[in-house]
Design an enzyme around this catalytic site. Structure first.
Site, PDB file in Angstrom:
ATOM      1  N   ARG A  42       0.844  -1.201   0.000  1.00 39.54           N
ATOM      2  CA  ARG A  42       0.000   0.000   0.000  1.00 39.54           C
ATOM      3  C   ARG A  42       0.875   1.245   0.000  1.00 39.54           C
ATOM      4  NH1 ARG A  42      -3.038  -3.770   2.718  1.00 39.54           N
ATOM      5  NH2 ARG A  42      -4.880  -4.286   1.492  1.00 39.54           N
TER       6      ARG A  42
ATOM      7  N   ASP B 115      -0.338  -6.805  -3.440  1.00 44.28           N
ATOM      8  CA  ASP B 115      -1.712  -6.462  -3.064  1.00 44.28           C
ATOM      9  C   ASP B 115      -2.390  -5.756  -4.225  1.00 44.28           C
ATOM     10  OD1 ASP B 115      -4.075  -5.851  -1.436  1.00 44.28           O
ATOM     11  OD2 ASP B 115      -2.773  -6.397   0.232  1.00 44.28           O
TER      12      ASP B 115
ATOM     13  N   HIS C  16      -6.847  -9.722  -3.312  1.00 37.78           N
ATOM     14  CA  HIS C  16      -5.778  -8.721  -3.207  1.00 37.78           C
ATOM     15  C   HIS C  16      -4.822  -8.859  -4.395  1.00 37.78           C
ATOM     16  CE1 HIS C  16      -6.946  -7.162   0.705  1.00 37.78           C
ATOM     17  NE2 HIS C  16      -7.189  -8.396   1.080  1.00 37.78           N
TER      18      HIS C  16
ATOM     19  N   ASP D  33      -6.826 -14.146   2.345  1.00 34.87           N
ATOM     20  CA  ASP D  33      -7.767 -13.302   3.094  1.00 34.87           C
ATOM     21  C   ASP D  33      -8.670 -12.489   2.177  1.00 34.87           C
ATOM     22  OD1 ASP D  33      -5.399 -11.941   2.287  1.00 34.87           O
ATOM     23  OD2 ASP D  33      -5.950 -10.252   3.553  1.00 34.87           O
ATOM     24  N   GLU D  34      -9.841 -12.195   2.698  1.00 30.80           N
ATOM     25  CA  GLU D  34     -10.746 -11.190   2.136  1.00 30.80           C
ATOM     26  C   GLU D  34     -10.990 -11.364   0.639  1.00 30.80           C
ATOM     27  OE1 GLU D  34     -10.165  -7.402   5.024  1.00 30.80           O
ATOM     28  OE2 GLU D  34      -8.618  -7.616   3.499  1.00 30.80           O
TER      29      GLU D  34
ATOM     30  N   TYR E 104      -2.942  -5.359  15.555  1.00 27.14           N
ATOM     31  CA  TYR E 104      -2.892  -4.551  14.338  1.00 27.14           C
ATOM     32  C   TYR E 104      -2.354  -3.163  14.655  1.00 27.14           C
ATOM     33  CZ  TYR E 104      -4.717  -7.717  10.858  1.00 27.14           C
ATOM     34  OH  TYR E 104      -4.847  -8.737   9.954  1.00 27.14           O
TER      35      TYR E 104
ATOM     36  N   ASP F  84      -1.854  -0.696  12.695  1.00 25.87           N
ATOM     37  CA  ASP F  84      -2.431   0.473  12.008  1.00 25.87           C
ATOM     38  C   ASP F  84      -3.599   1.037  12.818  1.00 25.87           C
ATOM     39  OD1 ASP F  84      -3.715  -1.940  11.340  1.00 25.87           O
ATOM     40  OD2 ASP F  84      -4.557  -1.105   9.503  1.00 25.87           O
TER      41      ASP F  84
ATOM     42  N   GLU G 150      -2.079   1.287   4.661  1.00 30.20           N
ATOM     43  CA  GLU G 150      -2.914   2.161   3.827  1.00 30.20           C
ATOM     44  C   GLU G 150      -2.774   3.619   4.261  1.00 30.20           C
ATOM     45  OE1 GLU G 150      -3.928  -0.669   5.112  1.00 30.20           O
ATOM     46  OE2 GLU G 150      -5.468  -1.652   3.894  1.00 30.20           O
TER      47      GLU G 150
HETATM   48  C1  ACM Z   1      -5.888  -8.984   6.783  1.00 31.14           C
HETATM   49  O1  ACM Z   1      -5.901  -8.102   7.638  1.00 31.14           O
HETATM   50  N1  ACM Z   1      -6.640  -8.889   5.692  1.00 31.14           N
HETATM   51  C2  ACM Z   1      -5.078 -10.168   6.941  1.00 31.14           C
END
Ligand code: ACM
Length: 767
Positions: free
Chosen positions: A171, A200, A271, A333-334, A425, A427, A477
């Site tokens: 990012r 990503d 991603h 993920d996601e 985390y 961030d 980000e």
């Molecule tokens: C993540 O935070 N998507 C691993």
């Protein structure tokens, strides 16, 4: 066309000269156990005479490998702010002695360190242990009285084998020097795993020789707004960056010297936008994609074709060649499955394979990659979504959406690394201070990070060894530069390191905060821009401009004692100690600082409270409106391209700010200063949570609501653009209820791709 915004009013921070005073903290420090972070497993004071380091002291080792650690110790000590010592030719003439003893039966990474009046002896059965002994020795020599170490014996070994830090270089991109500095700091915390998130949606950052477009095309994007435009020419200005294979090898080697394994992550199947933009045949749809400067969850997935699997395997072959670590991370993920659901090709492929849903399709892909990695003597790691649709037999799970995935995987006999978003985390911001950089204001304070326990109580005793350890994750980000990165990481990384290393029954947050001030001094020596916010004083005020009465609450987020003055004089540890809210009369000048051993932990905060300031609230002093979805972010402006930018607290699901319990008696007008920033979020399945109040005119309105409901007290149409400075001042006459109540300010309409944000709100009394 958002313009960069001007710096605005904040509590001013006084006196870097006061910070310099901290270099003499040793003169005041309490006697007792040394300030070691992470805390060693066993520290035994020996009661003998202290070791005192002389200028001519030498460092030595009993063989070549030990002498290498001796040389590293010299470097570690220097980094920590200690003197530069020389390595002795003859180990017998050294005062700080390193000794490898392969016959010793220490566990891996363990060491023994003995301090006597003749010197410091460090021994270990492997060079990792010896290196960690060197880290401890360097901390001992830069402790309360630098160069003086109490006689003691330390026997030490880590609790967990995986003590990790993940860095997102996709990012935003970090330079080689910034990454090496981070690896130095990791080593100083006895962290041993650097998980490198290299691909990503927003960028592919690793050279792959077989697929050059991954970096030729996939490593560049055009930032939104001012930062994406060359001011002089009006042409697009790109944000680019990738690491060559040579540079990656350099990082891997640099880390290895510090006993840090580097785990690459290639995110699959989501991603993946940057890779798909480089090679559109990897994607699911025919839609032409660009690498957007957007955050959130993108819809774009790799397709499931054999040719795509071969692409991924070819990429992994080069990855394996660059990264010698046992593990390779494949993301997982996601990956919202909408594109696969809508794709006849993917659906046909699933039917052909006999897979019942898209989860099983993802699992099929991951299992294939696992088999490929196994064939190359590597192990697969994935985020906890790889549990869905069936986990490959040998996979290791990194549990991020909480600890439940990790608990399930460990219960089934899989190895697990715990890195839950709730605690790990980085961030997420660490205090509610207005001085925090951009990020996510759901705070993870230092204490919360410290108190995370990686082994779930519910996990059966015979499965606990599957919890390999823990990891802090730093997604970037909102973290555009290294200063912000270091702010977010430090000192929370110290908390993560202690959980990873120290015995569970020795962990104690208060003890940690007593050892922390010395660690801050080491950070300063290493030029690490650690967060000052946990060490500063926050002020909350609630008052009435008409009477001038104000109640002031002072708080240090870590609970260090706060002293204050009210007359503009410099605060010291002899100033009054804050113990309860202060009942004051404006105007008043509050200066406050948090102290440890009579010295301030950070620059003093200075707050000028006046009748005028009581009528003004900034975004950081306001709450979220009661109705609608909530996703609070601390966002920065889009310009300037380099340097400081304005930041705003804003709920991106509902741009509405709440001033609680305000007295509107006698108020005839409300002024609002608004700024405008890009609205750059992909929300996938959270999209319906985004609700904008309906606009009644072309560009929407600013609306003021009493008690946050009903007909607005005032509604002011917004223009197409803010002023030349990126701000807009709006004024609304109101007929206010002569009562206390909550006040809401919102911007109506769907203003994407931009959004209005509140800078401040001011109540104006009737003239
Ligand atoms: C993540 O935070 N998507 C691993």
């Amino acid at each position: 066309m958002t313009k960069s915004l001007r710096a605005r009013r904040r509590a001013t921070l006084l006196g870097s000269c006061m910070l310099l005073g901290l270099t003499t903290v040793q003169a005041h420090a309490a006697a007792g156990a040394p300030s070691l972070i992470p805390l060693p497993a066993n520290y035994q004071a020996d009661g003998g005479k202290d070791f005192v380091l002389k200028h001519a002291a030498r460092v030595g080792g009993n063989d070549e490998a030990s002498r290498r650690v001796a040389a590293q110790f010299v470097e570690l000590l220097k980094q920590n702010g200690g003197p530069t010592l020389a390595v002795a030719e003859n180990a017998n003439k050294a005062q700080i002695r390193f000794r490898l003893d392969p016959s010793a039966t220490n566990p891996a990474e363990a060491y023994t360190l003995k301090v006597s009046n003749t010197g410091i002896d460090v021994s270990a059965s492997d060079d990792r242990g010896l290196f960690y002994g060197a880290v401890t020795a360097a901390q001992l020599l830069t402790d309360q009285t630098p160069g003086e170490v109490a006689a003691a014996t330390i026997t030490d070994a880590p609790r967990f084998v995986w003590r990790g830090l993940m860095l997102d270089s996709a990012r935003h991109f970090q330079s080689m020097e910034e990454i090496k500095k981070l690896l130095d700091a990791m080593a100083q915390h006895k962290l041993n795993t650097f998980h490198w998130h290299l691909t990503d949606d927003q960028g592919w950052r690793m050279e792959i020789k077989r697929y050059p477009k991954l970096t030729e095309t996939g490593s560049c994007r055009v930032p939104l707004g001012d930062a994406g435009r060359n001011e002089a020419t009006g042409q697009p200005r790109t944000y680019c960056g990738f690491y060559t294979q040579e540079q990656i090898r350099e990082i891997v080697a640099y880390a290895a010297q510090r006993h840090i394994q580097v785990i690459p992550e290639i995110d699959v199947p989501g991603h993946a936008t940057a890779a798909i933009v480089a090679y559109p045949e990897l994607g699911v749809t025919d839609q032409k994609l660009v690498i957007d400067n957007q955050w959130g969850v993108f819809p774009n997935l790799f397709n499931t074709e054999e040719s795509t699997m071969q692409f991924l395997e070819n990429v992994l072959l080069e990855v394996i060649d660059m990264f010698p670590a046992k593990y390779v991370h494949v993301g997982g993920d996601e990956a919202v499955k909408d594109q696969w659901i809508a794709s006849p090709r993917v659906q046909a492929h699933m039917r052909q394979l006999g897979l019942k849903d898209e989860m099983e399709m993802q699992s099929h892909m991951i299992k294939r990659l696992e088999k490929f990695l196994e064939q190359h003597d590597r192990r697969l790691i994935g985020w906890d979504e790889i549990l869905e649709g069936g986990l490959p037999p040998e996979a290791t799970v990194m549990s991020w959406r909480g600890t439940e995935g990790g608990l399930k995987a460990a219960s089934e006999g899989h190895d697990v690394i715990m890195s839950p978003v709730t605690h790990m985390y980085m961030d997420y911001l660490q205090t509610e201070s207005p001085n925090e950089p951009p990020g996510r204001p759901t705070t993870i304070p230092l204490q919360k990070a410290y108190e995370f326990e990686p082994v779930p109580a519910e996990l059966a005793a015979d499965k606990r060894s599957h919890i390999l350890g823990l990891q802090a994750n730093m997604f970037v980000e909102h973290t555009r530069n290294n200063r912000h990165l270091e702010h977010n990481l430090f000192p929370r990384v110290a908390a993560v390191a202690e959980t990873g290393w120290s015995p569970q029954d020795k962990r104690d947050f208060r003890g940690f905060t007593q050892r922390l001030p010395r660690q801050l001094q080491r950070y300063r020596a290493m030029d690490i821009a650690y967060a000052q916010t946990p060490f500063q004083v926050d002020l909350r005020d609630k008052g009435d401009a008409a009477t001038g009465n104000v109640t002031v609450t002072l708080d240090n987020p870590l609970g260090y004692p706060v002293h204050y003055t009210l007359d503009g004089s410099a605060v010291s540890s002899r100033s009054p100690l804050y113990s309860q809210p202060l009942q004051l009369k404006v105007p008043v000048q509050v200066q406050a600082a948090a102290f440890f051993n009579d010295l301030p932990l950070a620059a003093a905060s200075n707050f000028a409270l006046t009748a005028d300031s009581l009528r003004v609230r900034e975004d950081t002093q306001l709450g979220l409106c009661p109705n609608g979805g909530k996703l609070l972010l601390r966002l920065e402006d889009d310009g300037p391209a380099e340097g400081e930018r304005e930041v705003f607290n804003v709920n991106i699901f509902n741009p509405c700010w709440l001033w609680e319990d305000v007295n509107l008696a006698g108020i005839s007008r409300i002024k609002v200063r608004a700024g405008r920033i890009p609205y750059n979020f992909q929300l996938a399945h959270d999209e319906p949570a985004r609700k904008f109040a309906p606009a009644h005119s072309r560009y929407g309105e600013m609306e003021i609501l009493a008690n946050c409901e009903g007909t607005p007290l005032a509604s002011v149409p917004l223009p197409a653009e803010p002023g030349a400075d990126g701000f807009l001042e709006l004024e609304a006459p109101i007929t206010a209820p002569a009562a206390r109540g909550d006040l809401c300010v919102r911007f109506t309409g769907d203003t994407r791709p931009n959004m209005w944000t509140l800078d401040w709100i001011r109540l104006e009394p009737a003239r």
